[in-house]
Scaffold this motif. Structure first.
Motif, short mmCIF file in Angstrom:
data_model
loop_
_atom_site.label_atom_id
_atom_site.label_comp_id
_atom_site.label_asym_id
_atom_site.label_seq_id
_atom_site.Cartn_x
_atom_site.Cartn_y
_atom_site.Cartn_z
N ARG A 126 -10.06 -37.36 20.70
CA ARG A 126 -10.26 -36.20 20.01
C ARG A 126 -11.24 -36.62 19.42
O ARG A 126 -11.39 -36.50 18.26
CB ARG A 126 -9.17 -35.42 19.76
N LEU A 128 -13.87 -33.74 18.58
CA LEU A 128 -14.12 -32.64 18.65
C LEU A 128 -12.99 -32.70 16.28
O LEU A 128 -11.76 -32.58 16.75
CB LEU A 128 -13.69 -31.37 18.97
N LEU A 129 -13.29 -32.06 15.67
CA LEU A 129 -12.75 -31.48 14.56
C LEU A 129 -12.33 -30.22 14.15
O LEU A 129 -12.77 -29.14 14.78
CB LEU A 129 -13.82 -31.76 12.96
N LEU A 130 -11.21 -30.50 13.35
CA LEU A 130 -10.63 -28.67 13.94
C LEU A 130 -10.56 -27.60 13.14
O LEU A 130 -11.51 -26.90 13.25
CB LEU A 130 -9.09 -28.68 12.89
N THR A 131 -11.84 -28.10 12.27
CA THR A 131 -12.54 -27.63 11.32
C THR A 131 -13.72 -26.78 12.30
O THR A 131 -14.23 -26.13 11.94
CB THR A 131 -13.10 -28.07 10.32
N ASP A 132 -13.98 -27.74 13.11
CA ASP A 132 -15.67 -26.60 14.03
C ASP A 132 -14.58 -26.51 15.79
O ASP A 132 -15.54 -25.72 16.03
CB ASP A 132 -15.84 -27.69 14.83
N LEU A 133 -13.46 -25.52 15.11
CA LEU A 133 -13.07 -25.52 16.54
C LEU A 133 -12.12 -24.11 16.24
O LEU A 133 -12.27 -23.66 14.81
CB LEU A 133 -10.89 -25.98 16.91
#
Lengths: 463, 463
Positions: A126, A128-133
């Motif tokens: 992954r 995709l960063l969790l901050t961007d989710l």
């Protein structure tokens, strides 16, 4: 005087009718030609020491423990009939062609978008960063594409596409979760006792044939011990076998280690004394998961091996003496190991003798009486209950009906689960002209399971 | 244009009055000559790329985190005034010269007889078998010898002798147990945030001076991160440093690994992208305990490092969002890692993002968003709470007041606790003429603690 070794071997094999293994079911074969060669070799070498192995001590080969559980059939995954947005639940409902339904939370779908922005394809990881989710994301639109992919448009106009099979594999039903768990970690263990029909395989075949290697590792996981015959009589075979998996685990005793009667032994194993049933290296907080022992030279007298199924013994204890089980699975016991070998070391650990997970399932046995520390960091009033509980556990595991005994001959290589089995050896008469010599090595379960998964994929195309 | 690096360095040092370290208290020194050399070297190399480090980004050296907790004073252990058999309790009561008393259960005394029959002296290991131990033994006689040893005669006429100091060290009082625990595992951790005064040491000094090496490892355990300056600009320095401890831990990424922007990267770390705060290798069930990262070449733009104290963050979460803490410390989350490097691999694990022991103490953080599996084996109704909890945890750890940022320069080598810290890096501009290059290696805590104990013994004569 010289009995025919092949006759000896045949007499050990039960007269089962020849049958083809069931479809997709692996069987560890004991090829009689190979076995004959190996056994002959062993007896030839040992004969020089005036010794003939007792038939009763030779590991028995049998069928009931050899078959791997058949894998679940690979179904052509059904297609998606319909996909429906359940806004109030913030889930997507997928209706499959077979009429069943699966629910997928929005947050999970967005988190696992497979597009090249969200996933690094080369690493299957992954990006995709969790901050961007947005974990509270809505869903703008869902469509089925012509090739029946589920296509989602998110409020920020990002688009995600999911293959039906990919979704199906990750569905959240309890049955699916259970099946995945078993497939990944092979949780099913077969308990055994002195009547064990030890799984056997040919050493060279395991090295060169993927199916044989897979059957070996499946049995190692399920039964906890597999006996390999036909290794050459040189050092280096345990290292060679570990390369078949990936790599071995270096410890303070070296990459591999020589079990011999040594002056100023830094470990009780390096004497000719009896070793009571133990697991190796509980002085580490993460003891080695798997152990290999290769016999290069056996003693003329003594030195027979013993093993018990520690998981089975722990369950017996839980049934027969629940208080003792409770104490051994909750008290943290000190272990210690000091000395010098690969380098100098001063190792200390606290381990529970019976390790259990949050649900009380036994996950590891940690017990070596030699390295159990003289320091016992338990409250005074728990000292006597601890000794009584340990005594009971040791009595259970030493019952003749629980111990499987065998005698290794040169060229034999035993592989076993060091988190599950306890092993020991009888004392032997040390003889400088014919020095008993085993070579050992450790591996960890993560690496072994990794190889098992890769082999399963190669043999079955199973992803 | 070329600022004087020494001026730059001095401006970072708080104007603390010069003071001698307290007695028996180790201080990691930042020798100004060494630092000057290292920093000059760094700037000379980087200058070729037209870059000057920003003073704010350079790790600060300070005093408050550098001092190791003083060791308990080595007392001359008091002698034994009297030893009395308490038959009804089956314990021996030892009265010490200082008037205090300790109780020792018979079974424990017999179990730990130090005679050559019961103990293999060369291995300092127990050779008495548990099957030969009478856990309900009585005691026939106890005497104090002339040299004040406690001499016990057992009902089977076996005799045991115990040194007073040996007994005293193993006494069962809660205070003694607590002190031993701290001495063996150094449980005390010092929490920190963005204001961290990072412990620093000189790389070569750590390699060659035992006191420096001990101070390094004590700070690594207590603070979780130590910055070493002055490593040469060649590969192999992390391996050299691991030999100072014992040996490194081989993984599927190799003995050591090169963090560079690679085509077809098998790991997100091998790109130029941002890495959000993570621990390494939660796809293993026993992730590496300690990580070394050596900077060989820094990027011209970007690539700054970030760390947070994961144990501190977990405690903040527990206080601010107890439900989120409860979920992250109880849900088993799947991690996965597939690819090929040292060899091919297909690794799967289940780990809790916040690992806690039986008493609820945080023992390890397991979190890497890149290798968190798309398969999430939790019941459907726990999916949304999981995402919300993880989001909260990530928000806590990303608060500017919690993140300590620094920029590695060539020759810098950072060592940190991978069970405790989360680390990350900013994205950088990849430049083939000046390719950012870090070399990394892993070790396990058991091996690191082993070296720490040996060094403490060597430096302090402390056993």
């Amino acid at each position: 005087k010289h009995r025919d070794p092949t006759a000896l071997l045949h007499s050990r094999q039960p007269a089962t009718p020849h049958h083809r293994p069931p479809h997709r079911c692996l069987v560890l074969r004991m090829l009689s030609a190979v076995a004959r060669r190996a056994l002959t070799g062993a007896i030839q070498v040992v004969r020089g020491c005036g010794f003939l192995s007792s038939p009763a001590m030779v590991p028995r080969s049998g069928h009931q423990t050899l078959a791997a559980a058949p894998l679940p059939a690979v179904q052509g995954s059904p297609g998606v009939r319909q996909a429906q947005v359940l806004d109030h639940k913030r889930m997507l409902q997928v209706e499959w062609d077979d009429g069943s339904c699966s629910l997928y939370p929005f947050a999970w779908l967005r988190d696992n978008c497979q597009c090249p922005l969200c996933t690094l394809q080369s690493a299957q990881a992954r990006s995709l960063l969790l901050t961007d989710l947005d974990v509270h994301t809505g869903m703008d639109q869902v469509q089925l594409s012509d090739n029946s992919k589920v296509c989602i448009t998110w409020p920020d106009h990002h688009r995600s596409e999911f293959e039906p099979e990919w979704l199906r594999k990750r569905c959240f039903s309890p049955e699916a979760r259970q099946a995945r768990q078993e497939k990944l970690f092979l949780n099913e263990r077969e308990f055994w006792d002195s009547g064990l029909q030890i799984p056997m395989a040919d050493y060279e075949e395991v090295l060169h044939d993927d199916k044989a290697a897979l059957a070996w590792l499946m049995a190692l996981r399920r039964v906890g011990i597999v006996y390999l015959k036909g290794a050459s009589l040189e050092q280096g075979q345990v290292a060679r076998l570990s390369q078949r998996i990936g790599f071995l685990r270096l410890t303070f005793y070296g990459h591999t280690w020589q079990v011999q009667d040594k002056p100023s032994a830094n470990n009780v194993a390096y004497t000719s004394g009896r070793l009571s049933l133990h697991t190796d290296y509980p002085a580490l907080h993460h003891p080695p998961g798997v152990q290999f022992l290769h016999c290069l030279q056996q003693s003329q007298q003594g030195g027979e091996s013993e093993v018990v199924d520690g998981f089975h013994m722990a369950e017996l204890l839980r049934r027969e003496a629940p208080e003792a089980f409770g104490i051994l699975s909750s008290l943290w016991v000190d272990f210690t190991d000091t000395g010098s070998d690969y380098c100098d070391f001063f190792v200390q650990s606290k381990n529970r003798i019976i390790d259990v997970d949050g649900e009380g399932r036994v996950t590891r046995i940690n017990y070596n009486n030699a390295t159990r520390d003289s320091t016992l960091d338990v409250p005074l009033d728990q000292v006597q209950p601890f000794y009584s509980s340990l005594k009971t556990f040791v009595e259970v595991m030493n019952r003749p009906e629980n111990v499987f005994a065998y005698r290794m001959e040169p060229g034999d290589l035993v592989t076993f689960d060091n988190w599950r089995l306890l092993h020991g050896r009888k004392s032997y008469v040390s003889n400088s002209e014919c020095l008993r010599h085993l070579e050992g090595a450790y591996l960890d379960w993560d690496e072994v399971m990794s190889r098992l998964r890769i082999l399963r994929k190669q043999v079955y195309g199973d992803s």
